[in-house]
Design a protein around this motif. Structure first.
Motif, PDB file in Angstrom:
ATOM      1  N   THR A 260       1.526  -0.772   5.220  1.00 32.40           N
ATOM      2  CA  THR A 260       2.948  -0.783   4.841  1.00 32.40           C
ATOM      3  C   THR A 260       3.265   0.265   3.780  1.00 32.40           C
ATOM      4  O   THR A 260       4.374   0.300   3.263  1.00 32.40           O
ATOM      5  N   GLY A 261       2.319   1.142   3.476  1.00 29.50           N
ATOM      6  CA  GLY A 261       2.541   2.134   2.421  1.00 29.50           C
ATOM      7  C   GLY A 261       3.421   3.282   2.886  1.00 29.50           C
ATOM      8  O   GLY A 261       3.403   3.685   4.054  1.00 29.50           O
ATOM      9  N   THR A 262       4.220   3.831   1.959  1.00 27.59           N
ATOM     10  CA  THR A 262       5.070   5.003   2.219  1.00 27.59           C
ATOM     11  C   THR A 262       4.921   5.969   1.047  1.00 27.59           C
ATOM     12  O   THR A 262       4.972   5.574  -0.120  1.00 27.59           O
ATOM     13  N   VAL A 287       6.286  10.005   4.592  1.00 23.91           N
ATOM     14  CA  VAL A 287       5.341   9.484   5.583  1.00 23.91           C
ATOM     15  C   VAL A 287       5.257   7.974   5.408  1.00 23.91           C
ATOM     16  O   VAL A 287       5.068   7.475   4.279  1.00 23.91           O
ATOM     17  N   THR A 288       5.381   7.222   6.490  1.00 20.42           N
ATOM     18  CA  THR A 288       5.338   5.755   6.447  1.00 20.42           C
ATOM     19  C   THR A 288       4.135   5.235   7.235  1.00 20.42           C
ATOM     20  O   THR A 288       3.438   6.001   7.913  1.00 20.42           O
ATOM     21  N   GLY A 289       3.935   3.901   7.124  1.00 17.38           N
ATOM     22  CA  GLY A 289       2.867   3.249   7.895  1.00 17.38           C
ATOM     23  C   GLY A 289       1.485   3.594   7.422  1.00 17.38           C
ATOM     24  O   GLY A 289       0.569   3.745   8.230  1.00 17.38           O
ATOM     25  N   LEU A 290       1.313   3.711   6.106  1.00 19.91           N
ATOM     26  CA  LEU A 290       0.030   4.136   5.556  1.00 19.91           C
ATOM     27  C   LEU A 290      -0.747   2.979   4.968  1.00 19.91           C
ATOM     28  O   LEU A 290      -0.177   2.054   4.383  1.00 19.91           O
ATOM     29  N   GLY A 291      -2.066   3.074   5.111  1.00 21.83           N
ATOM     30  CA  GLY A 291      -2.955   2.151   4.438  1.00 21.83           C
ATOM     31  C   GLY A 291      -3.369   2.696   3.094  1.00 21.83           C
ATOM     32  O   GLY A 291      -2.957   3.788   2.672  1.00 21.83           O
ATOM     33  N   ALA A 292      -4.187   1.925   2.397  1.00 22.38           N
ATOM     34  CA  ALA A 292      -4.634   2.355   1.071  1.00 22.38           C
ATOM     35  C   ALA A 292      -5.470   3.620   1.186  1.00 22.38           C
ATOM     36  O   ALA A 292      -6.163   3.845   2.180  1.00 22.38           O
TER      37      ALA A 292
END
Length: 397
Positions: A260-262, A287-292
């Motif tokens: 859920t990271g952006t 950029v969206t939809g990123l992990g840690a």
């Protein structure tokens, strides 16, 4: 006794187109009668005539009727002076006041000039500054006769065309630049000169395409060597600011292992238009939809200059639900218990047992499985099952 008579004529010139005849007698009271060229007659003592030739005068004494006669000649000098006239040059930027020149083989001849815009001069060789037709009149001082000639003075004061070019910018990839002078006058009869008071000409100050390596105002001067006329134009050299970029987190990773990271790149400087290259292959500013993890972005402007920045997305520890249970101690009595101990994730937590209870510890349980779901503050969930064992009824002995 005749009265006696004398007569004189004269010279007809351009300055004096008529001649006065003069008659005289030693006898007083006489009368005069003139005759001559063109049927001329006059009874004046001193008449004026305009024709050349021989004139006769008859003098009569009224007392005795005796007469005397005399003749007079009228000659002429109407010869005009000869005159030549030339222009030494055309009007140019190199020679803005050329001479026009007049001469005559007639001794003592004088000259008078007229020309455009009311021009006048009374010298043989005046200087002029306007193109057009100039007329010189030469005068013979002996007879006042004149001759004239026209002289045409041409003009070539057309300046060359010059355009120094559009403004250029120094960049990280182009620490020096060439100007773009489009369409200036070219040819063997044109020279070029670049100058600056606040920049620096690295090379080529006397050619059309010089090289500049500093900001400032640069002036291109073009000269036509045929007429000496020049024209100038300026162009500016600026310095593009260095490209900068920062990377920031817009949205966090809510759950362990989630996406859920952006992140967002914020550029600056350079040409103002940028492309992006993220370490995960994305090519947009956000950029969206990123992990840690750590994400690196490179922002590049249209001049090819770039800057790099990184941002790290963190995540909470894994949400856990540790369960324990106590068994039924008396057959037929529901006295088992189950307990859940949440950890990790983002406190506080909420729990939901399969029995409907919403507390950490539940009791009065019949033997069997009891599933609990733990939800943290970010909405992350984990489930586990506690098993309440039945009482052991086996008889030992």
């Amino acid at each position: 006794t005749p009265p006696g008579a004398t007569a004189t004529g004269g010279l007809k010139t351009c300055a004096n187109p008529t001649v006065t005849l003069n008659a005289s007698s030693g006898t007083s009271g006489v009368s005069y009668l003139w005759s001559g060229s063109g049927g001329f007659q006059s009874n004046l003592q001193n008449p004026t005539v305009s024709l050349i030739g021989t004139y006769s005068v008859t003098v009569t004494n009224p007392v005795n009727g005796c007469v005397s006669s005399a003749t007079a000649s009228v000659t002429q000098n109407l010869t005009p002076p000869n005159v030549t006239a030339t222009s030494t040059s055309i009007i140019t930027c190199n020679n803005p006041t050329p001479q026009i020149m007049a001469s005559s083989q007639t001794t003592g001849a004088t000259f008078s000039w007229t020309g455009p815009n009311g021009f006048t001069a009374n010298i043989p060789n005046p200087h002029v500054s306007v193109s057009g037709i100039y007329t010189v009149t030469a005068t013979n001082p002996l007879n006042g006769c004149t001759s004239f000639l026209n002289v045409f003075v041409n003009q070539n004061t057309t300046p060359p065309f010059v355009y120094a070019g559009e403004a250029r910018a120094l960049t990280c990839n182009f620490p020096s630049i060439l100007p773009t002078p489009i369409g200036p006058s070219t040819g063997n009869n044109f020279t070029y000169q670049w100058t600056t008071v606040d920049g620096n000409i690295a090379s080529g100050e006397n050619i059309l395409y010089a090289r500049f390596d500093a900001t400032g105002t640069y002036t291109l001067t073009v000269q036509n060597t045929q007429n000496g006329c020049t024209a100038s134009d300026n162009m500016e050299v600026t310095q593009s600011p260095s490209v900068t970029v920062s990377a920031s987190q817009l949205a966090s990773v809510n759950c362990f292992g989630g996406t859920t990271g952006t992140v967002k790149a914020t550029p600056g400087g350079g040409s103002g238009t940028y492309s992006y290259a993220w370490s995960n292959g994305s090519q947009t500013a956000t950029v969206t939809g990123l992990g840690a993890g750590t994400y690196t972005v490179t922002a590049t402007d249209t001049e090819g200059c770039s800057a790099t920045a990184s941002v790290t997305l963190t995540q909470p520890t894994a949400l856990q639900a540790a369960v324990s249970a106590t068994p039924q101690t008396t057959y037929g009595v529901n006295n088992g218990t189950a307990t859940v101990a949440p950890s990790g994730g983002t406190p506080p937590y909420s729990v939901q047992w399969s029995s409907g209870a919403m507390v950490l510890n539940i009791g009065s349980l019949a033997p069997g499985p009891y599933t609990v779901t733990v939800t943290d503050n970010k909405g992350c969930t984990v489930s586990n099952t506690a098993v309440v064992s039945a009482v052991n009824c086996a008889v030992v002995g």
